[in-house]
Design an enzyme around this catalytic site. Structure first.
Site, PDB file in Angstrom:
ATOM      1  N   TYR A  46      86.595  55.778  57.074  1.00  0.00           N
ATOM      2  CA  TYR A  46      86.901  57.185  57.339  1.00  0.00           C
ATOM      3  C   TYR A  46      88.373  57.328  57.708  1.00  0.00           C
ATOM      4  O   TYR A  46      89.078  58.208  57.183  1.00  0.00           O
ATOM      5  CB  TYR A  46      86.018  57.710  58.465  1.00  0.00           C
ATOM      6  CG  TYR A  46      86.356  59.117  58.904  1.00  0.00           C
ATOM      7  CD1 TYR A  46      85.997  60.206  58.132  1.00  0.00           C
ATOM      8  CD2 TYR A  46      87.039  59.344  60.101  1.00  0.00           C
ATOM      9  CE1 TYR A  46      86.307  61.505  58.543  1.00  0.00           C
ATOM     10  CE2 TYR A  46      87.351  60.621  60.516  1.00  0.00           C
ATOM     11  CZ  TYR A  46      86.984  61.708  59.730  1.00  0.00           C
ATOM     12  OH  TYR A  46      87.301  62.984  60.134  1.00  0.00           O
TER      13      TYR A  46
ATOM     14  N   SER B 105      92.590  64.327  60.588  1.00  0.00           N
ATOM     15  CA  SER B 105      91.910  63.941  61.824  1.00  0.00           C
ATOM     16  C   SER B 105      92.876  63.120  62.654  1.00  0.00           C
ATOM     17  O   SER B 105      93.818  62.521  62.123  1.00  0.00           O
ATOM     18  CB  SER B 105      90.670  63.102  61.491  1.00  0.00           C
ATOM     19  OG  SER B 105      90.134  62.494  62.643  1.00  0.00           O
TER      20      SER B 105
END
Length: 282
Positions: free
Chosen positions: A148, A135
């Site tokens: 995350y 990501s």
């Protein structure tokens, strides 16, 4: 003809986009999901070239069984796409221990288990591709998603080491860093109220949640175009080590790396001054 093994086959997500692109290229696809019945109609449409398997990627036994079934059906796995994952939101100080551990189990440790199940076959055949879906948050941390981001930073480091370890066996490792893409990833925020153990962060996290709900369905990234960009990168000679997907994601990463480089250079003298003084010349 290649065989793709793709985790995280939720309809409307990157996993399905990879599966559709691979099938369109004439390849075989093994698509895994925690709720495989949602993919029954899709699998029937693609006949013998598509296999849907149940898989909870945090269950090591299920991973071994799914990989063995895929290799038995198609003879090999040529491309592994580690796509399964999700993000829990919360402050670094106040997210519950259980959610922190769940985040790492799903977004990091499950990937190590899948790699260990698939790599022996690739090494034996001396070839293959590992596509690790990271990501933009793995290169630029996002407040409210600190854990995350940490899982994705960990995946970035793992991928960089793995790439060099498996290169002698003809295996390529590509890390993919999407920004905001129009998948189902934001849809769950409406059903997940803020669960925060430190009240001081609650207003901030309420704003984070509202922003994610507001962006759902409006993200600029197109998963199909993102997957095509990845497949194009795989055909490059030599292929890139990583690819950022999305204009906003590219801008964020570019700015982050430029700022980091400027700061490293500004502190060069301090960095070099931490060594023992050079020995005097004889």
């Amino acid at each position: 003809m290649k065989t793709w093994f793709i985790t995280g086959g939720t309809p409307g997500g990157f996993g399905m986009a990879y599966a559709e692109a691979a099938l369109a290229a004439g390849d075989n696809v093994v698509l895994t999901a925690r709720r495989p019945h949602l993919l029954d109609d899709w699998a029937r449409r693609h006949g013998d070239n598509a296999l849907v398997l149940p898989l909870d990627v945090t269950d090591t036994r299920q991973i071994r069984d799914a990989v063995a079934t895929a290799e038995e059906r198609f003879g090999r796995i040529d491309v592994l796409v580690n796509n399964a994952g999700r993000g829990w939101y919360g402050s670094v100080e106040g997210m519950s221990d259980a959610d922190v551990r769940r985040s790492f189990e799903l977004n990091f440790f499950s990937i190590t288990a899948i790699l260990r199940a698939v790599l022996p076959g690739m090494r034996a055949r001396r070839g293959g591709w590992i596509i690790n879906m990271s990501s933009v948050a793995g290169l630029k941390s996002v407040p409210g998603f600190g854990y995350y981001s940490a899982t994705k930073y960990a995946l970035e480091g793992l991928s960089d080491a793995l790439r060099e370890e498996v290169e002698p066996f003809g295996i390529h490792v590509l890390t993919v860093e999407p920004g905001a893409f129009r998948t189902r990833a934001y849809a769950s925020f409406a059903d997940e109220p803020v669960a925060e153990t430190v009240d001081a962060y609650r207003p901030f996290l309420e704003a984070v949640r509202a922003a994610m709900i507001g962006q759902d369905g409006k993200q600029p990234g197109d998963p199909a175009r993102g997957v095509q960009a990845v497949m194009n990168a795989m055909r490059q000679q030599p292929p890139p080590r990583r690819i950022v997907l999305g204009a906003a994601g590219y801008d964020a990463v570019h700015s982050q790396l430029e700022d980091m480089l400027a700061e490293v250079r500004a502190n060069e003298a301090t960095s070099r001054g931490a060594d023992f003084p050079p020995a005097p010349a004889p």
